[in-house]
Design an enzyme around this catalytic site. Structure first.
Site, PDB file in Angstrom:
ATOM      1  N   GLU A  15       0.866  -1.177   0.000  1.00  0.00           N
ATOM      2  CA  GLU A  15       0.000   0.000   0.000  1.00  0.00           C
ATOM      3  C   GLU A  15       0.901   1.224   0.000  1.00  0.00           C
ATOM      4  O   GLU A  15       1.708   1.401   0.920  1.00  0.00           O
ATOM      5  CB  GLU A  15      -0.906   0.023   1.232  1.00  0.00           C
ATOM      6  CG  GLU A  15      -2.029  -0.988   1.197  1.00  0.00           C
ATOM      7  CD  GLU A  15      -2.921  -0.905   2.429  1.00  0.00           C
ATOM      8  OE1 GLU A  15      -2.736   0.024   3.238  1.00  0.00           O
ATOM      9  OE2 GLU A  15      -3.792  -1.777   2.585  1.00  0.00           O
ATOM     10  N   ASP A  72      -5.813   9.556   9.402  1.00  0.00           N
ATOM     11  CA  ASP A  72      -4.494   9.114   9.839  1.00  0.00           C
ATOM     12  C   ASP A  72      -4.095   9.754  11.159  1.00  0.00           C
ATOM     13  O   ASP A  72      -4.393  10.924  11.425  1.00  0.00           O
ATOM     14  CB  ASP A  72      -3.446   9.436   8.771  1.00  0.00           C
ATOM     15  CG  ASP A  72      -3.670   8.618   7.517  1.00  0.00           C
ATOM     16  OD1 ASP A  72      -3.724   7.383   7.638  1.00  0.00           O
ATOM     17  OD2 ASP A  72      -3.801   9.201   6.427  1.00  0.00           O
TER      18      ASP A  72
END
Length: 263
Positions: free
Chosen positions: A49, A60
């Site tokens: 990824e 995040d």
């Protein structure tokens, strides 16, 4: 069949679980980032990824936020992310690459242009965390038509009413977010994750991979034992942010991969 589909078919035939590694494109600089990426398959990574740096990474935690900022401060652009993929593909035609990030940079580039360039560079799938199923016509359906898997997130709050919608146009695999919150915020527990994975697998034939909250080889093994594989991101990105040598980063990744593959 995409590289992602082929990878899961091979792993099933081998009786193994998948190990997926996340890294931020261009962190801490383009050269170091490419060396880490090129070393991941040899460290046992089944799927990569690759993060697309963005100024407002709302899903995040601080570790990956800082990674994105380092990459942006170093001048990383979407063009350079795609160049990284092209450089990687010059030496590796098999390892699947999933671009992960947010819709804004794709929208700014133009969906049609982005999909042509991503497919040409060697991208296999997309995870775009801020595009819900209600917006599938924006990117999901065009991406699938272009031959790219569109991988959707399911979470602890994805209930029985919502799950069919989440799975509707998903392909490649389902990414189960093991915790409620941002990346790096808590520790995944197999006892909690297992029933949720079983619930999702009852509704789809796609592999279910679990991410968020996995930081050690033991945790990778534990989580992979109740799913089709495990994803580690923040723990890897943390070492990159600390300026560890590439060899040390890859040794840590190899230990994580070994843990997942033992499951």
């Amino acid at each position: 069949m995409t590289r992602i589909d082929d990878t899961f078919a091979r792993l099933r035939a081998e009786g193994r679980k998948a190990f997926v590694a996340y890294m931020m494109g261009g962190d801490p600089d383009a050269g170091t980032s490419l060396r880490v990426m090129q070393g991941l398959p040899g460290a046992g990574v089944d799927i990569i990824e690759l993060g697309m740096p963005f100024t407002d990474p709302m899903a995040d935690g601080p570790t990956i936020q800082r990674a994105g900022q380092r990459a942006l401060d170093g001048g990383m652009t979407m063009d350079q992310v795609l160049d990284m993929v092209r450089a990687f593909r010059a030496g590796d035609a098999l390892t699947p690459i999933v671009l992960m990030g947010y819709y804004n940079p794709i929208y700014a580039r133009g969906v049609d242009r982005f999909l042509v360039e991503a497919q040409e560079a060697g991208i296999d799938g997309l995870i775009v965390v801020d595009l819900p199923p209600e917006e599938d016509s924006e990117l999901c359906i065009p991406a699938q038509a272009a031959g790219l898997n569109f991988i959707r997130l399911a979470t602890p709050t994805t209930d029985e009413r919502r799950l069919p919608k989440v799975l509707q146009n998903t392909s490649g695999f389902v990414y189960y977010v093991s915790i409620t919150g941002i990346t790096g915020a808590a520790v995944a527990q197999a006892a909690d994750v297992g029933p949720e994975v079983a619930r999702i697998k009852a509704a789809t034939d796609l592999p279910v991979i679990v991410g968020f909250g996995i930081t050690t080889p033991e945790a990778a093994q534990s989580i992979a034992s109740v799913a089709d594989g495990a994803v580690v991101g923040s723990a890897i990105v943390k070492l990159i942010g600390e300026g560890k040598p590439v060899a040390e980063i890859l040794a840590f990744v190899a230990a994580l991969a070994e843990g997942a593959h033992r499951a």
